[in-house]
Design a protein around this motif. Structure first.
Motif, PDB file in Angstrom:
ATOM      1  N   HIS B  37       0.695  -1.342   0.020  1.00  0.00           N
ATOM      2  CA  HIS B  37      -0.036  -0.080  -0.049  1.00  0.00           C
ATOM      3  C   HIS B  37       1.071   1.300  -0.091  1.00  0.00           C
ATOM      4  CE1 HIS B  37      -3.313  -2.807   0.664  1.00  0.00           C
ATOM      5  NE2 HIS B  37      -2.635  -3.213   1.682  1.00  0.00           N
ATOM      6  N   HIS B  38       2.131   1.112   0.003  1.00  0.00           N
ATOM      7  CA  HIS B  38       3.040   2.182   0.145  1.00  0.00           C
ATOM      8  C   HIS B  38       4.114   2.028  -0.821  1.00  0.00           C
ATOM      9  CE1 HIS B  38       0.739   2.781   3.916  1.00  0.00           C
ATOM     10  NE2 HIS B  38       0.919   4.034   3.919  1.00  0.00           N
ATOM     11  N   GLN B  39       3.781   1.882  -2.220  1.00  0.00           N
ATOM     12  CA  GLN B  39       4.783   1.520  -2.964  1.00  0.00           C
ATOM     13  C   GLN B  39       5.576   2.740  -3.250  1.00  0.00           C
ATOM     14  OE1 GLN B  39       2.542  -0.860  -6.125  1.00  0.00           O
ATOM     15  NE2 GLN B  39       4.344  -0.884  -7.289  1.00  0.00           N
ATOM     16  N   GLU B  40       5.356   3.690  -2.816  1.00  0.00           N
ATOM     17  CA  GLU B  40       6.295   4.968  -3.264  1.00  0.00           C
ATOM     18  C   GLU B  40       7.468   4.844  -2.187  1.00  0.00           C
ATOM     19  OE1 GLU B  40       3.557   5.118  -1.433  1.00  0.00           O
ATOM     20  OE2 GLU B  40       3.676   5.789   0.374  1.00  0.00           O
ATOM     21  N   GLU B  41       7.326   4.060  -1.200  1.00  0.00           N
ATOM     22  CA  GLU B  41       8.548   3.911  -0.466  1.00  0.00           C
ATOM     23  C   GLU B  41       9.543   2.875  -0.752  1.00  0.00           C
ATOM     24  OE1 GLU B  41       8.313   3.527   3.791  1.00  0.00           O
ATOM     25  OE2 GLU B  41       6.644   5.046   4.009  1.00  0.00           O
ATOM     26  N   TRP B  42       9.200   2.064  -1.955  1.00  0.00           N
ATOM     27  CA  TRP B  42       9.851   0.701  -2.460  1.00  0.00           C
ATOM     28  C   TRP B  42      11.385   1.224  -2.692  1.00  0.00           C
ATOM     29  CZ3 TRP B  42       6.546  -3.256  -5.894  1.00  0.00           C
ATOM     30  CH2 TRP B  42       5.393  -3.687  -4.810  1.00  0.00           C
ATOM     31  N   GLY B  43      11.455   2.403  -3.439  1.00  0.00           N
ATOM     32  CA  GLY B  43      12.949   2.572  -3.698  1.00  0.00           C
ATOM     33  C   GLY B  43      13.804   3.069  -2.622  1.00  0.00           C
ATOM     34  N   ALA B  44      13.247   3.245  -1.328  1.00  0.00           N
ATOM     35  CA  ALA B  44      13.972   3.693  -0.064  1.00  0.00           C
ATOM     36  C   ALA B  44      14.948   2.748   0.839  1.00  0.00           C
ATOM     37  CB  ALA B  44      12.960   4.418   0.821  1.00  0.00           C
ATOM     38  N   TYR B  45      14.888   1.381   0.328  1.00  0.00           N
ATOM     39  CA  TYR B  45      15.423   0.404   1.170  1.00  0.00           C
ATOM     40  C   TYR B  45      16.905   0.344   0.870  1.00  0.00           C
ATOM     41  CZ  TYR B  45      10.511  -1.127   2.445  1.00  0.00           C
ATOM     42  OH  TYR B  45       9.526  -1.301   2.868  1.00  0.00           O
ATOM     43  N   ASP B  46      17.840   0.123   1.633  1.00  0.00           N
ATOM     44  CA  ASP B  46      19.271  -0.061   1.572  1.00  0.00           C
ATOM     45  C   ASP B  46      19.518  -1.310   1.016  1.00  0.00           C
ATOM     46  OD1 ASP B  46      20.417   2.163   2.806  1.00  0.00           O
ATOM     47  OD2 ASP B  46      19.178   1.531   4.563  1.00  0.00           O
ATOM     48  N   LYS B 119      14.566  -8.426 -12.497  1.00  0.00           N
ATOM     49  CA  LYS B 119      14.290  -7.338 -13.272  1.00  0.00           C
ATOM     50  C   LYS B 119      13.338  -6.355 -12.373  1.00  0.00           C
ATOM     51  CE  LYS B 119      13.057  -7.804 -17.516  1.00  0.00           C
ATOM     52  NZ  LYS B 119      12.720  -8.918 -18.684  1.00  0.00           N
ATOM     53  N   ALA B 120      12.303  -6.699 -11.825  1.00  0.00           N
ATOM     54  CA  ALA B 120      11.385  -6.360 -11.090  1.00  0.00           C
ATOM     55  C   ALA B 120      12.370  -5.565  -9.762  1.00  0.00           C
ATOM     56  CB  ALA B 120      10.420  -7.092 -10.410  1.00  0.00           C
ATOM     57  N   ILE B 121      13.017  -6.088  -9.312  1.00  0.00           N
ATOM     58  CA  ILE B 121      13.656  -5.352  -8.245  1.00  0.00           C
ATOM     59  C   ILE B 121      14.677  -4.485  -8.754  1.00  0.00           C
ATOM     60  CG2 ILE B 121      16.062  -5.837  -6.490  1.00  0.00           C
ATOM     61  CD1 ILE B 121      14.858  -8.768  -6.132  1.00  0.00           C
ATOM     62  N   GLN B 122      15.226  -4.581  -9.915  1.00  0.00           N
ATOM     63  CA  GLN B 122      16.148  -3.351 -10.343  1.00  0.00           C
ATOM     64  C   GLN B 122      15.345  -2.322 -10.626  1.00  0.00           C
ATOM     65  OE1 GLN B 122      19.286  -3.326 -10.175  1.00  0.00           O
ATOM     66  NE2 GLN B 122      19.356  -5.188  -9.247  1.00  0.00           N
ATOM     67  N   SER B 123      13.929  -2.576 -10.958  1.00  0.00           N
ATOM     68  CA  SER B 123      13.297  -1.417 -11.412  1.00  0.00           C
ATOM     69  C   SER B 123      12.488  -0.587 -10.241  1.00  0.00           C
ATOM     70  CB  SER B 123      12.012  -2.143 -12.262  1.00  0.00           C
ATOM     71  OG  SER B 123      12.671  -2.319 -13.359  1.00  0.00           O
ATOM     72  N   ASN B 124      12.070  -1.518  -9.421  1.00  0.00           N
ATOM     73  CA  ASN B 124      11.481  -1.082  -8.141  1.00  0.00           C
ATOM     74  C   ASN B 124      12.263  -0.752  -7.157  1.00  0.00           C
ATOM     75  OD1 ASN B 124       8.640  -1.551  -9.285  1.00  0.00           O
ATOM     76  ND2 ASN B 124       8.999  -3.775  -8.329  1.00  0.00           N
ATOM     77  N   HIS B 125      13.536  -0.909  -6.740  1.00  0.00           N
ATOM     78  CA  HIS B 125      14.435  -0.717  -6.011  1.00  0.00           C
ATOM     79  C   HIS B 125      15.650  -0.621  -6.433  1.00  0.00           C
ATOM     80  CE1 HIS B 125      11.213  -2.803  -3.468  1.00  0.00           C
ATOM     81  NE2 HIS B 125      11.355  -3.941  -4.246  1.00  0.00           N
ATOM     82  N   PRO B 126      16.025   0.664  -7.286  1.00  0.00           N
ATOM     83  CA  PRO B 126      17.065   0.705  -8.009  1.00  0.00           C
ATOM     84  C   PRO B 126      18.324   1.151  -7.137  1.00  0.00           C
ATOM     85  CG  PRO B 126      15.629   2.448  -8.345  1.00  0.00           C
ATOM     86  CD  PRO B 126      14.890   1.444  -7.454  1.00  0.00           C
ATOM     87  N   ASN B 127      18.179   1.428  -5.906  1.00  0.00           N
ATOM     88  CA  ASN B 127      18.992   1.789  -5.060  1.00  0.00           C
ATOM     89  C   ASN B 127      19.403   0.705  -4.009  1.00  0.00           C
ATOM     90  OD1 ASN B 127      19.617   4.344  -6.504  1.00  0.00           O
ATOM     91  ND2 ASN B 127      17.551   4.976  -5.457  1.00  0.00           N
ATOM     92  N   SER B 128      18.912  -0.249  -4.081  1.00  0.00           N
ATOM     93  CA  SER B 128      18.923  -1.347  -3.030  1.00  0.00           C
ATOM     94  C   SER B 128      19.968  -2.166  -3.254  1.00  0.00           C
ATOM     95  CB  SER B 128      17.453  -1.895  -2.638  1.00  0.00           C
ATOM     96  OG  SER B 128      16.487  -0.912  -2.395  1.00  0.00           O
ATOM     97  N   LEU B 129      20.478  -2.972  -2.317  1.00  0.00           N
ATOM     98  CA  LEU B 129      21.387  -4.228  -2.702  1.00  0.00           C
ATOM     99  C   LEU B 129      20.545  -5.260  -2.519  1.00  0.00           C
ATOM    100  CD1 LEU B 129      24.323  -4.827  -2.911  1.00  0.00           C
ATOM    101  CD2 LEU B 129      24.161  -5.386  -0.283  1.00  0.00           C
TER     102      LEU B 129
END
Lengths: 331, 331, 331, 331, 331, 331
Positions: B37-46, B119-129
């Motif tokens: 429900h908070h997809q906008e935060e998906w990119g914020a993970y380390d 691929k989804a990870i790279q798209s949704n979490h581009p800055n995450s390891l």
């Protein structure tokens, strides 16, 4: 790829597929069965393997008798190619003779059969290196006696990796697995000064055995000291001293030399013992000695093993020994 | 202390308590569930964790598919605080995405799903390891392909800790767990010279695979050599060489690199392998490399484990890697 | 050889044969039972052994309560002769007092009994070295309190081998196995600066416990650092510092300090811990310190052990400690 | 099919997926979590499940405290549909309340919490059937006391399946797992004549306990007699007699009633006990009794189980009981 | 006694000694290897054994693929003489064809190979009874299809001993081990009314599968009902009904039909299942039916077995079936 | 309650506490140690227990030698009160003589010692019932020979519960565990017609052994037949027939008679064997026969046991036999 006659089928997985002409064999595809019909080839093997499934001679209840079968099953997961040394054991010809026939209730017959088997090997395969898979340590006395029966004039020394002296009194309980070295000393088969035992330690040998060892001139070094000096140097020195005085060296590996964390299948393994990489290093060096004429691996009870760790380590001991043997030939 | 609404009761012990606001969390209280429900935060993970429960692609029968669940259960006994480095992983935000959906009878669908998940990870979490918990080693090929699908211009290298080359011929049995590196080489996803494999040894790789590795320019070092040089130096050098030529480094840990005495839950672990402290040291150094962009842990079968030793070591590998990752960020 | 009255028979194998007059005893033949009828001899023992079968005070479900019995069974496979040091423990007189009586549902009674047992030991055997076989780590607080009850003016320090600080807050769950050191600090039984804990590492202590340790002045060294410096030097330095400021040193060995590959029977053992040879070396050095006045071995759950590895290592810890003790007396 | 937001992914496999709207649920998808935000619905459940992870009150070391978690993991392999009775448990609404919070070192707090939890259930879910997953048998005394606290005027009887009387003297070791029935008798919570214990046998109860049982008027039948008469008749008769005199029947299943070949995870299971099909039959009949108001399953230690046999049998006991409960409602 | 050429030696214990001329053979000495050089004899066997080592098609991770090898090892402890029936199986000629070759990553190739293997058996051994050792239950669909490929006009029925319907939807996860019967029904290979499944029970089949079974006209009986009626009568009736309408009966034994206390090696075995003596009785009766044309034994994972109990029971199932087969021939 | 002299302490848990004056003893507190100083009392025992730790005479590797010690440890969990029969074994006086001394490498000495031990029992305890705890089945021949040495004129019959005939040819492998009955027949110690063997079944006896049994007039009944007739009737009839023709009956229980699901610790237990309740029923009836003069329990290997199931069943066999013995005396 397989030559099995039935389309789409593989043969039963533990059938005798050894000696197949496979370009990159697993160990079971490389080691050949003995072929009764071509006895003229028996002398051509580089090494012969003999199972010695005797453990009713153990002081403690043991199923080390199951170990030859466990080895044969486990070595299917090993290739013949040694990446560390860039060397392929399949350039050696190795034959599996099967197992010495044992009697159920008369251990003296078992021991005689083992001695006779070694004699037969020395006669039939005079140029081959025998590798014996025990069984318990009582077999070592019989095997060396059998060797000496054929080579009575050779002075034979022993390099031993063991937690124990194996110098117990034979008058207590006969030729058990606690006695093989004393058995050989008392029967003048080997001299005390020609025995080098490495890896003893801790609270696993009575004081009288040490006294006996000292009086008999047996050489030994504790695991602690061996670790400090480094296995390579320790084994090298023992071999040098032996090579200087004996004609042949028999190499015996009691798997209980392993630390208890590494040897669940060697019930007599103890805290403070040898780690796997130390053992493999020691064994390969021994295999490379020009005078080492035979080896055995004993006191491994596969029914007590965990995750096949000890059995696989035992098989690796055999292969590391053969690696040294190949290096010896290349010198 | 718990916020469970029912007086005197604790919630069921394996319910989804992650992401709770706990001052000193255990690992399962720190890693967050993905929040739809908070997809906008998906990119914020380390970092993002992905389970890849596929092992029907293993050559030998394997239950490595059970490992993601085993990890999630085992990490409850770990805190987020690393005493050695005086550093708290809970300063990182880490999310658990759950597991890639697998098909029961069509392995190619499984492999496609794994690739698509990356691929989804790279798209949704581009800055995450991304940290992937296998599953068997076949997944590594799919994960790197998925990464390259999103980053086609990056030159990606591989740092591999493994007993095996994983360079088997794909025409034999398809993209099994013996093939991932060859799969990537043959598909021009990774160059041979960009692969560094450390920990190979003994009798576990056919000669032809070594020949293939040499011809392909794959870099490798045996366990014996690595131990002599010291793990810190060996990993450091491999990373330096990789960093000099590639854009990103994918780090893959095959748990069978462990010595057999330390890895009962890695059925392909062998005598002569890596000890636990060596592995943890290597992994932390890799985590600290600025160019390491993802890692996976594979070939751990928890159903064969003893006393959870291998699973807990696997979890520690993940946490030591994240320790390096935090150190990298602090540089 | 045996004095059993019935011809051809041996006594039941686990009957109380201790204290027999055997020339080369196994450990169970050497350690004497307490003799109620000759109380005048109670002061003559060099060491006393006390079982403390309490583990219902453990945070995690534990059967460490079964460990005293497991020790007594396992030490039958050890001789009294230490080959490494050429020294025979049977020159010491050691008595086994049996086990502290425990209450099933009132842990405070258990703890009081343990404290009282230590007081009784200090009264009845003032010149003996007490060795306590746990049970879980909560007993250490009670044992040191009991010691201090008799020796209120002595400044007592602690040398601890442990993966954990054992500094948890007692207000959370009472005097559990996570609290003994804090229990002693908060009750002014021991000072923080007099505690030396060696072997901590990894992700097994919350940050707040480290903060507490620092504030309390507790000394500690991670396993990684200890391994780099060498166990001999690390333990030697800790003892030197302690000896310089305290009257007596209590030595406590939490078996979870072992690496997880070596300690299946210590359920809290973790990846990255101490190896067996390191532990045995550390313990022997501690035994040789003139100020060490007591020791315990805790958190070993024999029902989870594999191939008796951890129990036998625990027994060896006791014997290595007594080895140091003999060396101390010989100085 | 799954509603997980991330394409291609499944949620972590042990997350709280209960209460999902799945057409053909597995048990874990059917049983609902308690919802703190809709307390108005709390009264609407047909049954409530409560974990009682207490086993430090056991006479022998026990990890029965791990059983509630083991149940929740194991019931994922069960559907809600009972083929034998063509009946679907998912027509019932069942809620999992989680576990009673336990104290580590004060067992009296644990017992009070358990009693209070039952009181809360009776208050919050007055129309629900409580099912308690132990834990050891000491909890039964607390649970029935808690029930009686809310329903002081009801006469409560007990139907017990057990190898033991559970009538030990509380003055010996407090309210341990050997005492619950005596605890209730001595505190006048239940009358002796209202206890029916079925399945006792062999050499597992001291004579004085039988004498006590006889004097207290406790009813019991040995396993041998029960098997000869047939479980259906025996349980039916016990229920009929109870129904004729009490208001409510509490049903308690000690898993050690199983034959030792069927109950490796019930350490007190003995030779000559109940077979699985007999137990399941008995339980279903009990569930169908209109007066049965609660049940518990105790003394199952999942850490000792083999192949999950006892845990899965325990879960089936719960489901068979609910089957009877549904049949009761349909009458 | 042995014909091994080397004096005093026995051949390696798991070598291919089958087909030896031994007067009182063990099973492995009786069953013959296939002989590629005498193809003219291929038609003369009474029964052929085929290993089908496929379990990567299992819904849950399975090592049932290891079962054919486990069978071949375990049957060495069985004689050919059946004391109960005073009948010697060695009067039959039985050949072991080895194992169907499996592909590692393409399950559809595996399934095709299995189907083709059955076709080859029907062509090469038209008068032999095929016995297939799985592997998981997905193989049954392929084996019956292969049979029908050769005998398209025969109406084939199925007698199934199973805890499950095996009627899952193939569109979910392809032809997994949960689908074989549905696979055959949907492909019009077998009619619903020609399937008799005995032993289903409890909470192990979703309601929709029962609905499907009813709509398809599949016949089934729960374990509870079968036990009440008696296995002899139940199997007899099922066979009578089948014999009245079909040409041939395929008999499939899913080892998970066993009660969980008797089937640790059948991971899907459940509480309330069949006991060993009931299973053996059922199987022998099935073997004696004139119309039974083939049988398989599936879903036995030897890596999870305890004390070889399930593997040995599986081998006994095969031998009891052959006992019935001999009795059939004698009628 | 305990008389241990040290306040708050219990004696070491496995010390010789037998013969204590405890009002409600556990089995180990009831059975007395032999007292060398009061030999005049030796004749007053109702029963004597003798351990016979020999299993190196087993055809397959066995640790049944560890069973006497396992029994003594396990019987601590049994009371002396039999609830089924409302009878207390502690009214009997029973003494434990310890174990027959065994030789490590000369099995004929072991066998002679066993025979001599039985002779000593008959001389020293002429009115006591001897109960022998094996060891393997080879001991039965020696024990009966020892009995006959003292009672040469008595005609002795045998009631045997066994999966096997134990009629193998002694010329093959000497007096192994496969030969005891034949040993006795060929030496005219027992007549074939005086042997009743119940529980044989399946594929575990070569045809020639059945022929030998028939020719020797040995009586036997398969398990299947015994189950159909009911154990009570079958044992009763065998005893009646024996009582009509012999003077004394020796009762021998080979634990491999158990079904494989109930006897993991009896490695030769097989599918289709006896269930626990059937065995206990049979044994109690045998104990009640006026002519039964001795009994043994053999072929139980505790190192292979699971959850102590077989060892505890073995102890229960002993206690059920003594139950019958008490009932005999009360007749």
């Amino acid at each position: 790829m397989s030559s099995y006659p039935y389309p789409l089928l593989n043969p039963p997985p533990f059938s005798w597929t050894r000696g197949e002409n496979v370009s990159e064999p697993k160990v079971h595809q490389w080691i050949e069965p003995i072929d009764a019909h071509h006895q003229e080839e028996w002398g051509a093997y580089d090494a012969v393997i003999l199972g010695v499934p005797l453990s009713r001679s153990s002081i403690s209840a043991s199923s080390a008798s199951e170990n030859p079968e466990a080895f044969r099953r486990a070595w299917k997961s090993f290739t013949t190619y040694n990446l560390d040394e860039e060397l392929d054991l399949s350039e050696l010809r190795v034959v599996d003779l099967g197992d010495v026939r044992e009697h159920v209730t008369d251990i003296s017959i078992c021991h005689q059969n083992i001695r006779d088997a070694m004699k037969a090997i020395q006669s039939n395969h005079p140029n081959s290196l025998p590798i014996m898979i025990g069984g318990d340590h009582s077999i070592t006395a019989q095997l060396i006696k059998g060797y000496k029966d054929i080579h009575p004039k050779e002075r034979v020394g022993i390099l031993q990796l063991d937690t124990h002296f194996d110098l117990r009194d034979l008058t207590d309980n006969g030729p058990s697995n606690g006695t093989p070295i004393r058995n050989l000393l008392e029967n003048q088969v080997v001299r005390g000064e020609d025995v080098y035992n490495i890896g003893l330690h801790g609270f696993f040998n009575a004081r009288s055995l040490k006294t006996y060892a000292d009086e008999a001139g047996v050489n030994y070094m504790t695991m602690k000291e061996a670790r400090q000096k480094g296995m390579e140097q320790v084994i090298g020195e023992a071999l040098s001293k032996l090579e200087a005085k004996v004609d042949k060296i028999y190499f015996t590996v009691d798997m209980d030399v392993l630390d208890i964390s590494a040897g669940p299948g060697a019930p007599a393994a103890t805290p403070g013992g040898m780690y796997v990489h130390e053992l493999l290093e020691a064994v390969q060096i021994a295999g490379a000695s020009q005078k080492v004429c035979a080896m055995d691996i004993v006191c491994l009870d596969p029914t007590k093993d965990v995750a096949q760790a000890t059995v696989k380590t035992g098989v690796h001991v055999m292969l590391s020994f053969l690696t040294g043997f190949m290096q010896r030939k290349e010198q």
